[in-house]
Motif scaffolding. Structure first.
Motif, PDB file in Angstrom:
ATOM      1  N   PHE A 173       0.836  -1.205   0.000  1.00 54.18           N
ATOM      2  CA  PHE A 173       0.000   0.000   0.000  1.00 54.18           C
ATOM      3  C   PHE A 173       0.872   1.257   0.000  1.00 54.18           C
ATOM      4  N   VAL A 174       1.805   1.305   0.929  1.00 55.74           N
ATOM      5  CA  VAL A 174       2.652   2.495   1.047  1.00 55.74           C
ATOM      6  C   VAL A 174       3.692   2.513  -0.080  1.00 55.74           C
ATOM      7  N   HIS A 186      -5.219  -1.525   6.022  1.00 56.99           N
ATOM      8  CA  HIS A 186      -4.283  -2.387   5.289  1.00 56.99           C
ATOM      9  C   HIS A 186      -3.281  -3.047   6.233  1.00 56.99           C
ATOM     10  N   LEU A 187      -2.839  -2.309   7.259  1.00 56.63           N
ATOM     11  CA  LEU A 187      -1.919  -2.886   8.251  1.00 56.63           C
ATOM     12  C   LEU A 187      -2.556  -4.084   8.932  1.00 56.63           C
ATOM     13  N   TYR A 205       5.315  -7.193   7.584  1.00 55.22           N
ATOM     14  CA  TYR A 205       4.506  -6.359   6.680  1.00 55.22           C
ATOM     15  C   TYR A 205       5.380  -5.273   6.059  1.00 55.22           C
ATOM     16  N   VAL A 238      -4.608   3.213   5.273  1.00 55.95           N
ATOM     17  CA  VAL A 238      -3.441   2.379   5.542  1.00 55.95           C
ATOM     18  C   VAL A 238      -3.616   1.600   6.851  1.00 55.95           C
ATOM     19  N   MET A 239      -4.383   2.153   7.777  1.00 56.51           N
ATOM     20  CA  MET A 239      -4.608   1.465   9.055  1.00 56.51           C
ATOM     21  C   MET A 239      -5.332   0.132   8.829  1.00 56.51           C
ATOM     22  N   GLY A 291       1.010  -0.126  14.677  1.00 61.37           N
ATOM     23  CA  GLY A 291       0.633  -1.540  14.686  1.00 61.37           C
ATOM     24  C   GLY A 291       1.076  -2.324  13.462  1.00 61.37           C
ATOM     25  N   ALA A 292       1.942  -1.730  12.628  1.00 60.60           N
ATOM     26  CA  ALA A 292       2.439  -2.487  11.467  1.00 60.60           C
ATOM     27  C   ALA A 292       3.465  -3.512  11.953  1.00 60.60           C
ATOM     28  N   ALA A 304      -7.946  -1.949   1.774  1.00 58.36           N
ATOM     29  CA  ALA A 304      -8.012  -0.500   1.945  1.00 58.36           C
ATOM     30  C   ALA A 304      -9.232   0.057   1.229  1.00 58.36           C
TER      31      ALA A 304
END
Lengths: 377, 244
Positions: free
Chosen positions: A2-3, B125-126, A298, B122-123, A293-294, B131
């Motif tokens: 995602f990032v 997705h984590l 991940y 993103v929260m 919380g990652a 998402a």
């Protein structure tokens, strides 16, 4: 990822710069691979194309390396080899590099002396005494000589029986003559003037350079080969191992492969260095994500995925460019364009680059999420 | 008004989502150790904002870090939503933070490559969720903090107050039971700071989180439900905001 995807789009400048470096390295590796294979083919294709699985050399003198240019075998030796259990065929092969002339054109060629029906020449051709079979390139370099043309090789006039195949030896196009004609060209060294064979004979009219052996898979064991070698004063190796006996091939190929190897290492180091800096730059982001919380796996997946995307795009672009350039120049320079010279180096670049990136991004595991508290961004 | 008091072990998880009991934390300081937290016990009830005040170096940030499971105390327990986090592995603590704890940082700490909406997505997705599927909740939270119009903007296109609101919305994305807020007004002027604290209080009441707010700005304390003061690593008896 995602990032990672969003970082790729957001930090375009940095990633385009790095991608360009990957593209350039890939182009360089691709061109070098094609050229290495092309030059290699011009050195060895006549040997790798032989219908034989082993090559018996005249045993080199103590301290000398085996070499096609120094090897000499006698008729007694190839006849003896032909009678060795497990050997289906033992054919003498004479090799000499000389000049050929046709009209006003002349060219450096490698003359391969073979026996008629030996199967060592191009398919569907027979080499009779007084005639010669030209490879395509030899024919072109001799002014498009064709069947019926006359060529002069080392002062001997021979008629062209056919133009077939396109084999090279030591960067010269190959022509095939009868073994008797080859011996007359001086390839046999002339009676009593050739190198010593170690069995008391001198190289002469009944001689050849090496013996091409067809043994079939496993039919002639190592012990049998070794025993016959000792008995006959020969040294037998596989056809692939025999390539190291072509001096120009060993030195040229070694240098080019070394350059290619360095390029692979450099690419891994450059990519590793880029991702080291990139990971340090974004370590505050990593700390924030960890605090939110990652999990570390991940974040590692995200970063490694980003590296692989960059590598794949850069390598694919570079490979495309190298293939295009290779296709354009392949008519004028020796260049091989196939999976081995295009896809394999690309795959190696991606794997090594990913390994370099993996080493760089492992520092993600050491980022402390506690640093996100009180950190200013 | 509920009071943050010395922890009672009989407290139920649902009414007191954050419970610190007899927490002691020391740091190495040359040849000796510096006591950052000295037998601190604190409970934060559901749906309330507890402000944690005290001078610099008093232990506020250490207390917040312990409550966030970013540091393990040498002694005592930290119970989050009924789960004792003492002795949990790093992976388990990460899961606790992801599912139970929302963090609002002193500086917004937004990721520069993400839009306002993506900061929230993103929260999800984590947490292994899509998402895309979380877009609705992210939009709802952006709306709750008054930033629907700025959903497509990146951090550098937003004001300090707007970034801090996104920081708050992000912390609420995974529906935490505990909200930990670290000096959210330190980079804002008084008016914007007051607005941020008012928003935090409103969201805490509406979403029934147990909010622990570290602040040095006593002017903002009127908006909170109770106040706990830390001094030299010790927690002074807390009071309600109105008692001040």
């Amino acid at each position: 990822m995602f990032v990672a995807w969003r970082d790729l789009r957001f930090a375009k400048g940095r990633f385009v710069l790095m991608g360009t470096v990957i593209v350039l390295i890939t182009v360089l590796v691709g061109l070098l691979s094609g050229l290495t294979a092309g030059l290699g083919q011009q050195n060895i294709s006549a040997i790798t194309g032989l219908r034989a699985d082993k090559i018996a050399f005249g045993a080199p003198a103590d301290g000398q390396e085996r070499s096609f240019s120094d090897s000499s075998v006698s008729e007694r030796q190839w006849r003896q080899w032909a009678r060795t259990p497990g050997v289906k065929q033992a054919e003498p092969l004479g090799i000499t590099t000389t000049r050929a002339e046709s009209g006003k054109r002349s060219a450096a060629i490698s003359a391969f002396g073979i026996r008629s029906g030996s199967g060592l020449g191009p398919e569907d051709t027979r080499v009779a005494a007084g005639s010669v079979v030209l490879s395509q390139t030899a024919a072109e370099e001799l002014g498009d000589a064709k069947s019926g043309s006359r060529v002069t090789i080392a002062g001997r006039h021979l008629s062209v029986a056919a133009v077939a195949g396109d084999a090279f030896y030591s960067h010269t196009p190959v022509i095939w003559t009868s073994l008797a004609d080859w011996q007359q060209l001086g390839g046999g060294g002339g009676a009593g003037q050739g190198p010593s064979t170690g069995d008391g004979e001198r190289a002469g009219g009944d001689r050849a350079t090496v013996i091409a052996l067809s043994t079939g898979s496993g039919s002639a064991g190592t012990a049998e080969v070794s025993g016959t070698d000792t008995e006959l004063g020969t040294e037998t190796v596989s056809r692939d191992d025999a390539l190291s006996a072509i001096g120009s091939y060993t030195s040229e190929n070694g240098s080019l492969q070394l350059m290619r190897g360095f390029l692979f290492v450099i690419s891994a180091l450059v990519i590793g260095a880029f991702f080291t800096v990139w990971t340090i730059q974004r370590s505050a982001d990593v700390a924030v994500l960890k605090a939110l919380g990652a999990s570390t796996p991940y974040l590692l997946r995200d970063a490694l995925g980003q590296a692989v995307v960059l590598l794949t795009l850069g390598t694919a672009t570079g490979t495309g460019i190298a293939s295009g350039v290779g296709a354009l120049v392949s008519g004028t320079v020796p260049f091989v364009l196939d999976a081995g010279t295009v896809l394999l180096p690309a795959a190696v670049l991606i794997v090594l680059g990913a390994a370099g990136a993996a080493l760089a991004i492992r520092r993600i595991t050491a980022v402390d999420p506690l640093t996100a508290l009180g950190s200013a961004r | 008004m509920n009071l943050p008091t010395v922890v009672s072990t009989t407290t139920t998880p649902s009414s007191k989502p954050l419970q610190l009991s007899d927490v002691t934390l020391t740091y190495p300081d040359g040849d000796t150790r510096l006591t950052a937290l000295d037998s601190v016990s604190l409970e934060v009830p559901k749906g309330t904002v507890t402000a944690l005040v005290g001078p610099s170096g008093s232990g506020k940030s250490s207390l917040l870090a312990v409550a966030a499971t970013l540091i393990s105390p040498e002694r005592g327990t930290v119970v989050i939503d009924g789960r004792d986090t003492t002795g949990l592995s790093r992976r388990e603590l990460t899961e606790v933070r992801r599912h139970k704890v929302g963090m609002v940082f002193q500086q917004p700490n937004l990721l520069p490559s993400l839009t306002a909406l993506e900061q929230l997505q993103v929260m999800a997705h984590l947490d292994g969720r899509s998402a895309k599927a979380a877009k609705g909740r992210a939009e709802e939270l952006l709306d709750a903090v008054g930033l629907s119009e700025q959903a497509r903007r990146r951090p550098h296109q937003l004001s300090g107050g707007q970034r801090q609101r996104i920081n708050i919305a992000r912390a609420l994305m995974n529906e935490p039971t505990v909200l930990l807020v670290d000096e959210p007004t330190s980079a804002l002027d008084h008016e914007r700071g007051a607005a941020v604290v008012a928003l935090l209080t409103e969201l805490t009441h509406k979403r029934a989180t147990a909010t622990l707010l570290v602040t040095h700005d006593r002017a903002q304390l009127t908006a909170v439900d109770q106040i706990a003061e830390v001094y030299d690593g010790r927690l002074r008896r807390p009071t309600t905001a109105t008692a001040r």
